[in-house]
Write a protein that holds these residues in place. Structure first.
Motif, PDB file in Angstrom:
ATOM      1  N   PRO A  78       7.082 -28.622  26.050  1.00  0.00           N
ATOM      2  CA  PRO A  78       5.912 -28.420  25.390  1.00  0.00           C
ATOM      3  C   PRO A  78       5.214 -27.105  25.411  1.00  0.00           C
ATOM      4  N   ASP A  79       5.566 -26.221  26.320  1.00  0.00           N
ATOM      5  CA  ASP A  79       4.930 -24.951  26.793  1.00  0.00           C
ATOM      6  C   ASP A  79       4.909 -24.232  25.311  1.00  0.00           C
ATOM      7  N   PRO A  80       3.664 -23.663  24.874  1.00  0.00           N
ATOM      8  CA  PRO A  80       3.714 -22.924  23.687  1.00  0.00           C
ATOM      9  C   PRO A  80       4.234 -21.475  23.992  1.00  0.00           C
ATOM     10  N   ARG A 117       4.205 -17.399  32.815  1.00  0.00           N
ATOM     11  CA  ARG A 117       4.547 -18.403  32.942  1.00  0.00           C
ATOM     12  C   ARG A 117       6.088 -18.584  32.860  1.00  0.00           C
ATOM     13  N   ALA A 118       6.828 -19.272  33.380  1.00  0.00           N
ATOM     14  CA  ALA A 118       8.273 -19.505  33.426  1.00  0.00           C
ATOM     15  C   ALA A 118       8.649 -20.672  32.293  1.00  0.00           C
ATOM     16  N   VAL A 119       9.033 -20.455  31.418  1.00  0.00           N
ATOM     17  CA  VAL A 119       9.264 -21.356  30.333  1.00  0.00           C
ATOM     18  C   VAL A 119      10.577 -21.735  30.164  1.00  0.00           C
ATOM     19  N   PRO A 120      11.113 -23.125  30.422  1.00  0.00           N
ATOM     20  CA  PRO A 120      12.887 -23.125  30.030  1.00  0.00           C
ATOM     21  C   PRO A 120      12.847 -23.046  28.811  1.00  0.00           C
ATOM     22  N   VAL A 121      14.084 -22.310  28.506  1.00  0.00           N
ATOM     23  CA  VAL A 121      14.702 -22.141  27.182  1.00  0.00           C
ATOM     24  C   VAL A 121      16.018 -22.091  27.198  1.00  0.00           C
ATOM     25  N   LEU A 122      16.692 -22.392  26.120  1.00  0.00           N
ATOM     26  CA  LEU A 122      18.142 -22.508  25.747  1.00  0.00           C
ATOM     27  C   LEU A 122      18.424 -21.118  24.771  1.00  0.00           C
ATOM     28  N   TRP A 123      19.009 -20.185  25.161  1.00  0.00           N
ATOM     29  CA  TRP A 123      19.423 -19.005  24.402  1.00  0.00           C
ATOM     30  C   TRP A 123      20.855 -19.517  24.127  1.00  0.00           C
ATOM     31  N   ALA A 140      20.923 -21.567  29.712  1.00  0.00           N
ATOM     32  CA  ALA A 140      19.785 -22.137  30.004  1.00  0.00           C
ATOM     33  C   ALA A 140      19.113 -21.299  31.145  1.00  0.00           C
ATOM     34  N   TYR A 141      17.696 -20.679  31.027  1.00  0.00           N
ATOM     35  CA  TYR A 141      17.114 -19.890  31.892  1.00  0.00           C
ATOM     36  C   TYR A 141      15.604 -20.308  31.742  1.00  0.00           C
ATOM     37  N   PRO A 142      14.834 -19.812  32.833  1.00  0.00           N
ATOM     38  CA  PRO A 142      13.392 -19.570  32.572  1.00  0.00           C
ATOM     39  C   PRO A 142      13.073 -18.202  31.974  1.00  0.00           C
ATOM     40  N   LEU A 143      12.386 -18.348  30.851  1.00  0.00           N
ATOM     41  CA  LEU A 143      11.992 -17.176  30.026  1.00  0.00           C
ATOM     42  C   LEU A 143      10.467 -16.968  30.657  1.00  0.00           C
ATOM     43  N   ARG A 144       9.911 -15.430  31.178  1.00  0.00           N
ATOM     44  CA  ARG A 144       8.954 -15.317  31.807  1.00  0.00           C
ATOM     45  C   ARG A 144       8.369 -14.728  30.431  1.00  0.00           C
ATOM     46  N   THR A 145       7.011 -15.380  30.423  1.00  0.00           N
ATOM     47  CA  THR A 145       6.106 -14.902  29.082  1.00  0.00           C
ATOM     48  C   THR A 145       5.142 -14.040  29.481  1.00  0.00           C
ATOM     49  N   GLU A 174       7.527 -13.141  21.304  1.00  0.00           N
ATOM     50  CA  GLU A 174       7.974 -13.339  22.788  1.00  0.00           C
ATOM     51  C   GLU A 174       9.658 -14.009  22.548  1.00  0.00           C
ATOM     52  N   LEU A 175       9.620 -14.685  21.603  1.00  0.00           N
ATOM     53  CA  LEU A 175      11.012 -15.605  21.401  1.00  0.00           C
ATOM     54  C   LEU A 175      11.904 -14.166  20.669  1.00  0.00           C
TER      55      LEU A 175
END
Length: 191
Positions: A154-156, A83-89, A74-79, A161-162
């Motif tokens: 809910p952040d698009p 934005r820093a969007v929380p993701v689960l890689w 789990a980390y914040p992905l920089r778009t 980017e993914l």
């Protein structure tokens, strides 16, 4: 022996003793790191040298877990827009029938919409979520592993980017694995 010689011998003994003690402490910490790493990676379905982590996980707020099903980070992905969007890689074991991780089922279109992007990649939009906001995830099957990135809110986030976050991955060093997996208060022994 003169007083000056005694002082010089005492100083040399203190310096040599201090260096020896520091060397022993360094070796003790290295041995503990190796024991911790072996314990933390023991449940992995793959050897350590086959694990992958995303390139940009060295940020604060990053945490990882490793179990029989694979690795989750789990980390914040920089778009691109900052934005820093929380993701689960995730690096997971795929289901034989679908190539997707356990728990991901594209057979219920009212629950999930799955789009084959080619090259082993599947974009999944889950419609029925706890907070009623659709969630998005990208899965890429690669033999005995499936990489996934799931947006945790809910952040698009654009599929490109993914895709980039899945693609930009490397084999972690022992220090990187310890930073990800050894959480505060972790102990393998009582030393």
């Amino acid at each position: 022996m003169s007083r000056r010689s005694l002082v010089l011998v005492a100083v040399v003994l203190i310096v040599v003793g201090g260096i020896g003690y520091a060397g022993l402490r360094i070796e003790h910490h290295h041995a503990k790191d190796q024991r911790d790493l072996a314990d933390l990676t023991r449940p992995s379905p793959w050897p350590r040298d086959q694990l992958l982590i995303p390139d940009d996980v060295t940020r604060p707020g990053t945490v990882g877990w490793l179990d029989r099903g694979g690795l989750d980070i789990a980390y914040p992905l920089r778009t691109a827009d900052g934005r820093a969007v929380p993701v689960l890689w995730r690096l997971r074991v795929p289901q034989p029938a679908t190539g997707l991780p356990d728990g991901v089922d594209c057979a219920a279109p009212r629950l999930r919409t799955c789009t084959d992007l080619g090259g082993g990649s599947t974009l999944v939009v889950t419609h029925d979520t706890d907070n009623s906001d659709p969630s998005i995830a990208l899965y890429r099957t690669d033999g005995a592993k499936v990489r996934a990135i799931e947006v945790q809110g809910p952040d698009p986030v654009e599929a490109d980017e993914l895709t980039a976050a899945l693609t930009r991955a490397h084999r972690p060093s022992d220090a990187e694995l310890l930073d990800l997996l050894r959480h505060d208060g972790y102990q393998t022994d009582w030393s």
